[in-house]
Scaffold this motif. Structure first.
Motif, PDB file in Angstrom:
ATOM      1  N   ARG A   1       5.972   3.739  -2.298  1.00  0.00           N
ATOM      2  CA  ARG A   1       4.701   4.365  -1.924  1.00  0.00           C
ATOM      3  C   ARG A   1       3.548   3.716  -2.692  1.00  0.00           C
ATOM      4  N   LEU A   2       3.728   3.517  -3.984  1.00  0.00           N
ATOM      5  CA  LEU A   2       2.702   2.863  -4.788  1.00  0.00           C
ATOM      6  C   LEU A   2       2.482   1.436  -4.320  1.00  0.00           C
ATOM      7  N   ALA A   3       3.559   0.731  -4.008  1.00  0.00           N
ATOM      8  CA  ALA A   3       3.439  -0.660  -3.557  1.00  0.00           C
ATOM      9  C   ALA A   3       2.622  -0.753  -2.268  1.00  0.00           C
ATOM     10  N   ARG A   4       2.830   0.177  -1.360  1.00  0.00           N
ATOM     11  CA  ARG A   4       2.059   0.161  -0.114  1.00  0.00           C
ATOM     12  C   ARG A   4       0.574   0.396  -0.390  1.00  0.00           C
ATOM     13  N   LEU A   5       0.262   1.287  -1.330  1.00  0.00           N
ATOM     14  CA  LEU A   5      -1.138   1.533  -1.689  1.00  0.00           C
ATOM     15  C   LEU A   5      -1.759   0.305  -2.331  1.00  0.00           C
ATOM     16  N   LEU A   6      -1.018  -0.349  -3.207  1.00  0.00           N
ATOM     17  CA  LEU A   6      -1.533  -1.541  -3.870  1.00  0.00           C
ATOM     18  C   LEU A   6      -1.717  -2.689  -2.882  1.00  0.00           C
ATOM     19  N   GLN A   7      -0.798  -2.793  -1.948  1.00  0.00           N
ATOM     20  CA  GLN A   7      -0.837  -3.888  -0.973  1.00  0.00           C
ATOM     21  C   GLN A   7      -2.112  -3.843  -0.132  1.00  0.00           C
ATOM     22  N   ALA A   8      -2.692  -2.666   0.003  1.00  0.00           N
ATOM     23  CA  ALA A   8      -3.913  -2.513   0.815  1.00  0.00           C
ATOM     24  C   ALA A   8      -5.166  -2.970   0.077  1.00  0.00           C
TER      25      ALA A   8
ATOM     26  N   PRO B   1      -7.552  -5.709  -1.397  1.00  0.00           N
ATOM     27  CA  PRO B   1      -7.695  -7.124  -1.029  1.00  0.00           C
ATOM     28  C   PRO B   1      -7.261  -8.115  -2.091  1.00  0.00           C
ATOM     29  N   CYS B   2      -7.506  -7.836  -3.376  1.00  0.00           N
ATOM     30  CA  CYS B   2      -7.203  -8.829  -4.404  1.00  0.00           C
ATOM     31  C   CYS B   2      -5.784  -8.704  -4.955  1.00  0.00           C
ATOM     32  N   VAL B   3      -4.994  -7.805  -4.419  1.00  0.00           N
ATOM     33  CA  VAL B   3      -3.630  -7.590  -4.911  1.00  0.00           C
ATOM     34  C   VAL B   3      -2.637  -8.337  -4.037  1.00  0.00           C
ATOM     35  N   ARG B   4      -1.681  -8.991  -4.662  1.00  0.00           N
ATOM     36  CA  ARG B   4      -0.614  -9.683  -3.962  1.00  0.00           C
ATOM     37  C   ARG B   4       0.732  -9.126  -4.431  1.00  0.00           C
ATOM     38  N   LEU B   5       1.518  -8.656  -3.503  1.00  0.00           N
ATOM     39  CA  LEU B   5       2.891  -8.252  -3.819  1.00  0.00           C
ATOM     40  C   LEU B   5       3.731  -8.320  -2.560  1.00  0.00           C
ATOM     41  N   ALA B   6       5.039  -8.462  -2.761  1.00  0.00           N
ATOM     42  CA  ALA B   6       5.986  -8.508  -1.649  1.00  0.00           C
ATOM     43  C   ALA B   6       6.690  -7.154  -1.579  1.00  0.00           C
ATOM     44  N   LEU B   7       6.364  -6.384  -0.566  1.00  0.00           N
ATOM     45  CA  LEU B   7       6.908  -5.029  -0.451  1.00  0.00           C
ATOM     46  C   LEU B   7       8.431  -5.034  -0.413  1.00  0.00           C
ATOM     47  N   GLN B   8       9.010  -6.058   0.201  1.00  0.00           N
ATOM     48  CA  GLN B   8      10.469  -6.114   0.319  1.00  0.00           C
ATOM     49  C   GLN B   8      11.147  -6.331  -1.030  1.00  0.00           C
ATOM     50  N   HIS B   9      10.381  -6.740  -2.029  1.00  0.00           N
ATOM     51  CA  HIS B   9      10.955  -6.960  -3.358  1.00  0.00           C
ATOM     52  C   HIS B   9      10.954  -5.695  -4.215  1.00  0.00           C
TER      53      HIS B   9
ATOM     54  N   ILE C   1       6.039  -5.036  -9.396  1.00  0.00           N
ATOM     55  CA  ILE C   1       5.325  -6.147 -10.013  1.00  0.00           C
ATOM     56  C   ILE C   1       4.323  -6.687  -9.001  1.00  0.00           C
ATOM     57  N   PHE C   2       3.058  -6.795  -9.428  1.00  0.00           N
ATOM     58  CA  PHE C   2       2.011  -7.257  -8.514  1.00  0.00           C
ATOM     59  C   PHE C   2       1.051  -8.186  -9.239  1.00  0.00           C
ATOM     60  N   ASP C   3       0.406  -9.060  -8.477  1.00  0.00           N
ATOM     61  CA  ASP C   3      -0.583  -9.987  -9.016  1.00  0.00           C
ATOM     62  C   ASP C   3      -1.978  -9.542  -8.580  1.00  0.00           C
ATOM     63  N   VAL C   4      -2.949  -9.760  -9.444  1.00  0.00           N
ATOM     64  CA  VAL C   4      -4.352  -9.549  -9.105  1.00  0.00           C
ATOM     65  C   VAL C   4      -5.026 -10.915  -9.148  1.00  0.00           C
ATOM     66  N   VAL C   5      -5.509 -11.368  -8.006  1.00  0.00           N
ATOM     67  CA  VAL C   5      -6.029 -12.745  -7.899  1.00  0.00           C
ATOM     68  C   VAL C   5      -7.536 -12.745  -7.689  1.00  0.00           C
TER      69      VAL C   5
ATOM     70  N   GLY D   1      -2.844   5.100  -7.126  1.00  0.00           N
ATOM     71  CA  GLY D   1      -3.226   4.082  -6.140  1.00  0.00           C
ATOM     72  C   GLY D   1      -4.713   4.088  -5.891  1.00  0.00           C
ATOM     73  N   ALA D   2      -5.312   5.273  -5.811  1.00  0.00           N
ATOM     74  CA  ALA D   2      -6.753   5.386  -5.571  1.00  0.00           C
ATOM     75  C   ALA D   2      -7.529   4.840  -6.768  1.00  0.00           C
ATOM     76  N   ILE D   3      -7.068   5.113  -7.973  1.00  0.00           N
ATOM     77  CA  ILE D   3      -7.746   4.631  -9.172  1.00  0.00           C
ATOM     78  C   ILE D   3      -7.680   3.121  -9.265  1.00  0.00           C
ATOM     79  N   VAL D   4      -6.514   2.531  -9.005  1.00  0.00           N
ATOM     80  CA  VAL D   4      -6.392   1.073  -9.036  1.00  0.00           C
ATOM     81  C   VAL D   4      -7.317   0.442  -8.002  1.00  0.00           C
ATOM     82  N   ALA D   5      -7.363   1.036  -6.816  1.00  0.00           N
ATOM     83  CA  ALA D   5      -8.242   0.503  -5.774  1.00  0.00           C
ATOM     84  C   ALA D   5      -9.695   0.576  -6.213  1.00  0.00           C
ATOM     85  N   ARG D   6     -10.075   1.672  -6.835  1.00  0.00           N
ATOM     86  CA  ARG D   6     -11.478   1.830  -7.285  1.00  0.00           C
ATOM     87  C   ARG D   6     -11.816   0.808  -8.371  1.00  0.00           C
ATOM     88  N   VAL D   7     -10.928   0.616  -9.325  1.00  0.00           N
ATOM     89  CA  VAL D   7     -11.190  -0.320 -10.413  1.00  0.00           C
ATOM     90  C   VAL D   7     -11.267  -1.758  -9.906  1.00  0.00           C
TER      91      VAL D   7
END
Length: 342
Positions: free
Chosen positions: A261-268, A270-278, A285-289, A334-340
């Motif tokens: 659930r968190l991964a799906r929120l992070l995936q939305a 724009p600057c976050v990269r992660l592979a949901l299947q992983h 684990i996610f990247d911020v680019v 998820g909302a806080i990460v998106a806001r930041v």
């Protein structure tokens, strides 16, 4: 504060505290603590082994396994980002006198072909390969589950060369919850297995070293005392482990759902990269680019907003779900990460 740094931050539930308060105790150095003995018997039975040894930490369990199955001047095959390599302070060299032969895995997983290539030839010029260590689930790999078929192939290579195997199963019960395979199905391919009680299982402290080799367990007990890990009335702690195995192992699948659930929120974002299947278990684990903030600044900004995560190098971050994080808190995080980040 929504703490997603690790599942090691879990605190005992009320039921677990009550079990600890009621625990029968004795002197475990004399083998007379009934609650410790019950925990050890329970863990051994769950993994299909003959005996277990209660120790303070997963690092100690891993190092006892290495010390009990090797001689100084030998070599242990490990994955390059495994816990034994990254988070145990060089203990294998310092305490057992062995060196580690690193293999670069794919999200922490190595193949039988890689292992066989790493095994040293038996000649006067080569250091002897004494042990093969795997980690399941793999922490730095993102909670990756070792496929049982891969373990079976590695085991076949180990048997061919007469080399024992150790499983760092700190989060083995996460693999069990995700696959529904019994713990014994994994454990049968290893001479020793370590299991942590203080991560997703929620106990305040403790791990177990488990084996069917009773002489090995006796050696490990001696080394446990040498390393300062022998405890006295440890039943108070063992009671928490028993409660964890009886009540918290089944609910690990909730942590896995929260991680997805968190991964799906992070995936939305724009600057976050992660592979949901992983996202296989409870680690995301996610990247911020291409972001104006550095990783330490992102960690600080999230903390100021009420979310704790770990930066793990480069652009990468790690979030871990556990029993003290609810579904509502996942949505909030998820909302806080998106806001930041936006």
């Amino acid at each position: 504060m929504i703490d997603l740094r690790s599942d090691t931050v879990t605190v005992p539930t009320d039921g677990m505290r009550q079990a600890m308060a009621r625990a029968d105790v004795g002197d475990d150095v004399y083998g007379e603590d009934p609650t410790v003995n019950r925990l050890q018997d329970m863990a051994a039975a769950l993994l299909g082994k003959r005996a277990a040894l209660f120790v303070p930490s997963g690092t100690m369990a891993n190092q006892l396994a290495i010390r009990s199955q090797t001689q100084p001047g030998q070599e242990v095959i490990v994955e390059s980002k495994s816990h034994v390599v990254r988070y145990e302070q060089g203990a294998a060299g310092a305490l057992a006198g062995v060196q580690l032969h690193w293999i670069a895995g794919d999200r922490g997983l190595v193949t039988a072909e890689q292992v066989e290539t790493a095994i040293r030839p038996k000649d006067p010029h080569s250091i002897p390969t004494a042990l093969i260590c795997l980690e399941n689930t793999h922490n730095a790999g993102g909670g990756t589950i070792y496929p049982l078929s891969t373990i079976e192939k590695i085991r076949a290579a180990a048997v061919k060369h007469g080399i024992p195997m150790h499983l760092d199963g700190a989060r083995l019960f996460n693999a069990v919850a995700a696959t529904t395979l019994p713990a014994a199905a994994y454990a049968q391919h290893f001479e020793t297995v370590s299991v942590c009680l203080s991560k997703g299982l929620g106990a305040p402290v403790g791990s177990l070293l488990i084996s069917s080799d009773l002489q090995l367990i006796d050696r490990a007990k001696r080394f446990r005392r040498m390393y300062g890990g022998a405890m006295r009335q440890a039943g108070i702690l063992a009671a928490a482990g028993i409660y964890a195995l009886e009540h918290h192992a089944v609910r690990l699948k909730d942590d896995h759902e929260h991680a997805k659930r968190l991964a799906r929120l992070l995936q939305a974002i724009p600057c976050v990269r992660l592979a949901l299947q992983h996202v296989e278990t409870n680690i995301v684990i996610f990247d911020v680019v291409d972001h104006r903030l550095t990783p330490p600044e992102i960690v600080a900004a999230l903390k100021a907003q009420g979310v704790l995560v770990n930066a793990i190098g480069g652009q990468s971050f790690r979030a871990v779900t556990h029993l003290n994080v609810t579904g509502a808190q996942i949505d909030q995080a998820g909302a806080i990460v998106a806001r930041v980040l936006t």
